[in-house]
Design a protein around this motif. Structure first.
Motif, PDB file in Angstrom:
ATOM      1  N   VAL A  14       0.824  -1.139   0.090  1.00 28.15           N
ATOM      2  CA  VAL A  14      -0.129   0.077  -0.022  1.00 28.15           C
ATOM      3  C   VAL A  14       0.900   1.420   0.015  1.00 28.15           C
ATOM      4  N   ALA A  15       1.786   1.465   0.964  1.00 31.37           N
ATOM      5  CA  ALA A  15       2.431   2.658   1.052  1.00 31.37           C
ATOM      6  C   ALA A  15       3.872   2.467   1.376  1.00 31.37           C
ATOM      7  N   GLY A  16       4.567   1.389   1.191  1.00 33.17           N
ATOM      8  CA  GLY A  16       5.936   0.980   1.492  1.00 33.17           C
ATOM      9  C   GLY A  16       6.203   1.158   2.882  1.00 33.17           C
ATOM     10  N   GLY A  17       7.499   0.785   3.455  1.00 30.70           N
ATOM     11  CA  GLY A  17       7.867   0.873   4.777  1.00 30.70           C
ATOM     12  C   GLY A  17       7.742  -0.662   5.345  1.00 30.70           C
ATOM     13  N   GLY A  18       7.436  -1.547   4.656  1.00 26.13           N
ATOM     14  CA  GLY A  18       7.212  -2.901   5.301  1.00 26.13           C
ATOM     15  C   GLY A  18       8.563  -3.328   6.123  1.00 26.13           C
ATOM     16  N   GLY A  19       9.813  -2.939   5.347  1.00 27.10           N
ATOM     17  CA  GLY A  19      11.123  -3.165   5.798  1.00 27.10           C
ATOM     18  C   GLY A  19      11.134  -2.992   7.364  1.00 27.10           C
ATOM     19  N   LEU A  20      10.273  -1.939   7.911  1.00 32.68           N
ATOM     20  CA  LEU A  20      10.536  -1.513   9.194  1.00 32.68           C
ATOM     21  C   LEU A  20       9.762  -2.495  10.330  1.00 32.68           C
ATOM     22  N   VAL A  21       9.054  -3.367   9.499  1.00 32.18           N
ATOM     23  CA  VAL A  21       8.616  -4.539  10.495  1.00 32.18           C
ATOM     24  C   VAL A  21       9.385  -5.761  10.421  1.00 32.18           C
ATOM     25  N   GLN A  22       9.806  -5.879   9.184  1.00 32.23           N
ATOM     26  CA  GLN A  22      10.595  -7.292   8.947  1.00 32.23           C
ATOM     27  C   GLN A  22      12.073  -6.969   9.663  1.00 32.23           C
ATOM     28  N   VAL A  23      12.537  -5.908   9.286  1.00 39.38           N
ATOM     29  CA  VAL A  23      13.912  -6.028   9.672  1.00 39.38           C
ATOM     30  C   VAL A  23      14.085  -5.830  11.432  1.00 39.38           C
ATOM     31  N   PRO A  24      13.396  -5.064  11.957  1.00 43.58           N
ATOM     32  CA  PRO A  24      13.634  -5.199  13.520  1.00 43.58           C
ATOM     33  C   PRO A  24      12.996  -6.601  14.166  1.00 43.58           C
ATOM     34  N   GLY A  29      -7.845   3.449  -4.068  1.00 43.79           N
ATOM     35  CA  GLY A  29      -7.348   4.545  -4.865  1.00 43.79           C
ATOM     36  C   GLY A  29      -6.475   5.562  -4.064  1.00 43.79           C
ATOM     37  N   SER A  30      -6.056   6.579  -4.820  1.00 34.54           N
ATOM     38  CA  SER A  30      -5.178   7.403  -4.266  1.00 34.54           C
ATOM     39  C   SER A  30      -5.288   7.995  -2.836  1.00 34.54           C
ATOM     40  N   ALA A  31      -6.488   8.466  -2.333  1.00 36.21           N
ATOM     41  CA  ALA A  31      -6.728   9.064  -1.229  1.00 36.21           C
ATOM     42  C   ALA A  31      -6.687   8.155   0.062  1.00 36.21           C
ATOM     43  N   PHE A  32      -6.803   6.936  -0.220  1.00 31.23           N
ATOM     44  CA  PHE A  32      -6.621   5.691   0.574  1.00 31.23           C
ATOM     45  C   PHE A  32      -5.065   5.403   0.867  1.00 31.23           C
ATOM     46  N   VAL A  33      -4.181   5.479  -0.191  1.00 32.75           N
ATOM     47  CA  VAL A  33      -3.091   5.219  -0.081  1.00 32.75           C
ATOM     48  C   VAL A  33      -2.280   6.376   0.554  1.00 32.75           C
ATOM     49  N   ARG A  34      -2.706   7.664   0.219  1.00 37.76           N
ATOM     50  CA  ARG A  34      -2.019   8.770   1.162  1.00 37.76           C
ATOM     51  C   ARG A  34      -2.291   8.397   2.642  1.00 37.76           C
ATOM     52  N   LYS A  35      -3.646   8.266   3.041  1.00 33.96           N
ATOM     53  CA  LYS A  35      -3.763   8.162   4.293  1.00 33.96           C
ATOM     54  C   LYS A  35      -2.909   7.143   5.075  1.00 33.96           C
ATOM     55  N   VAL A  36      -2.683   5.922   4.155  1.00 30.56           N
ATOM     56  CA  VAL A  36      -2.242   4.983   4.850  1.00 30.56           C
ATOM     57  C   VAL A  36      -0.601   5.241   4.914  1.00 30.56           C
ATOM     58  N   PHE A  37      -0.062   5.932   3.805  1.00 32.80           N
ATOM     59  CA  PHE A  37       1.088   6.402   3.734  1.00 32.80           C
ATOM     60  C   PHE A  37       1.439   7.336   5.061  1.00 32.80           C
ATOM     61  N   ILE A  38       0.594   8.203   5.488  1.00 28.82           N
ATOM     62  CA  ILE A  38       0.835   9.060   6.364  1.00 28.82           C
ATOM     63  C   ILE A  38       1.052   8.219   7.934  1.00 28.82           C
ATOM     64  N   ALA A  39       0.030   7.375   7.937  1.00 32.22           N
ATOM     65  CA  ALA A  39      -0.132   6.492   9.137  1.00 32.22           C
ATOM     66  C   ALA A  39       1.347   5.872   9.459  1.00 32.22           C
ATOM     67  N   VAL A  40       1.573   5.161   8.187  1.00 29.35           N
ATOM     68  CA  VAL A  40       2.842   4.149   8.244  1.00 29.35           C
ATOM     69  C   VAL A  40       3.968   5.140   8.452  1.00 29.35           C
ATOM     70  N   VAL A  41       4.223   6.093   7.938  1.00 29.50           N
ATOM     71  CA  VAL A  41       5.646   7.014   8.320  1.00 29.50           C
ATOM     72  C   VAL A  41       5.574   7.673   9.406  1.00 29.50           C
ATOM     73  N   SER A  42       4.302   7.903  10.085  1.00 29.62           N
ATOM     74  CA  SER A  42       3.941   8.246  11.580  1.00 29.62           C
ATOM     75  C   SER A  42       4.606   7.205  12.400  1.00 29.62           C
ATOM     76  N   LYS A  86      -4.698  -5.278  -3.217  1.00 26.57           N
ATOM     77  CA  LYS A  86      -5.839  -5.406  -3.436  1.00 26.57           C
ATOM     78  C   LYS A  86      -6.587  -4.009  -2.894  1.00 26.57           C
ATOM     79  N   LEU A  87      -6.640  -3.678  -1.523  1.00 25.11           N
ATOM     80  CA  LEU A  87      -6.778  -2.635  -0.794  1.00 25.11           C
ATOM     81  C   LEU A  87      -6.617  -1.511  -1.437  1.00 25.11           C
ATOM     82  N   ALA A  88      -5.249  -1.086  -2.207  1.00 24.63           N
ATOM     83  CA  ALA A  88      -4.744  -0.086  -2.759  1.00 24.63           C
ATOM     84  C   ALA A  88      -5.618   0.331  -3.939  1.00 24.63           C
ATOM     85  N   LEU A  89      -5.714  -0.924  -4.583  1.00 22.36           N
ATOM     86  CA  LEU A  89      -6.154  -0.754  -6.100  1.00 22.36           C
ATOM     87  C   LEU A  89      -7.831  -0.398  -6.072  1.00 22.36           C
ATOM     88  N   ARG A  90      -8.321  -1.096  -4.957  1.00 20.32           N
ATOM     89  CA  ARG A  90      -9.850  -0.863  -4.696  1.00 20.32           C
ATOM     90  C   ARG A  90     -10.148   0.647  -4.307  1.00 20.32           C
TER      91      ARG A  90
END
Length: 252
Positions: free
Chosen positions: A19-29, A226-239, A220-224
């Motif tokens: 969805v938003a990138g950043g999965g490595g911050l789960v796997q690596v730690p 759209g961009s507004a959803f991806v932006r919200k998840v992006f902000i949540a993930v980066v936070s 599947k969630l991102a494609l369903r």
């Protein structure tokens, strides 16, 4: 039990990454905390097996539904591949501690900028063409590719904000291009680290299967939605990444 825990972490990373990138911050730690005495290069190399599988799956799903703009994506992909291999070689020679301490600060700047620019990534309006587009893509791919090879967590988020801010993509198209470039960085780092014997294949393949399953859900969630959803998840993930990386770098 360690493998079950790490498979669950890989699944969650796959969802987040798609969805938003950043999965490595789960796997690596998760890997570093489970096997604290193992070589960092081996742990990073093992995550690349999982990340490559999940990113390949997400990139394929995006490519079927979203147009990939190759004018910027292809040069970024090429530069990222070369420099990710250089970064992975560097990982085998020097500690990643300086990068770990700088990461939360860079992510904080990225978050502030994204939140302040409320329309950022809302519309797809590419801003660069021709030579300027190729040069910008090569530079961005080189810098982020080296980082992904040398350390990696947050790479997908960095790629997304570059495609949004520099190239004018909306978040959905940026996510699609980011997956393609991230696929190149993961492959390059995997090849280099495998050649040095820094892959734990048994664990890596288990995590890869879990990561692909998570990637299916996330893309599947991102494609369903759209961009507004991806932006919200992006902000949540980066936070969340800021809090996690700051804790790991300065408090643990």
């Amino acid at each position: 039990m360690e493998f079950v825990f790490l498979a669950a972490a890989a699944f969650l990373a796959g969802v987040i990454d798609a969805v938003a990138g950043g999965g490595g911050l789960v796997q690596v730690p998760a890997l570093f905390s489970t096997y604290p005495n193992m070589s960092p290069a081996t742990l990073i190399g093992t995550t690349k097996v999982a990340s490559l599988a999940g990113t390949a799956n997400a990139a394929t799903r995006y490519a079927r539904k979203v147009r990939i703009y190759w004018g910027a994506t292809a040069p970024a992909m090429l530069a990222a591949f070369v420099m990710a291999m250089a970064g992975a070689w560097t990982l085998t020679k020097i500690p990643a501690e300086p990068l770990r301490k700088a990461l939360p600060l860079v992510l904080l700047v990225l978050l502030i900028y994204t939140v302040a620019k409320k329309n950022l990534g809302a519309e797809h309006a590419p801003t660069l063409t021709g030579t300027r587009e190729r040069v910008a893509a090569l530079l961005a791919g080189a810098v982020i590719g080296f980082y992904d090879g040398a350390f990696g967590p947050g790479t997908g988020s960095f790629l997304m904000i570059v495609f949004v801010r520099v190239f004018g993509y909306d978040f959905l198209h940026a996510s699609a291009s980011a997956k393609v470039v991230n696929l190149a960085t993961n492959l390059a780092a995997l090849l280099l680290l495998a050649s040095k014997g820094h892959i734990w294949w048994q664990l890596g393949l288990i995590m890869a299967a879990a990561n692909v399953a998570g990637s299916q859900v996330g893309s599947k969630l991102a494609l369903r939605h759209g961009s507004a959803f991806v932006r919200k998840v992006f902000i949540a993930v980066v936070s969340a990444l800021i809090l996690k990386t700051a804790y790991d770098a300065f408090l643990r």
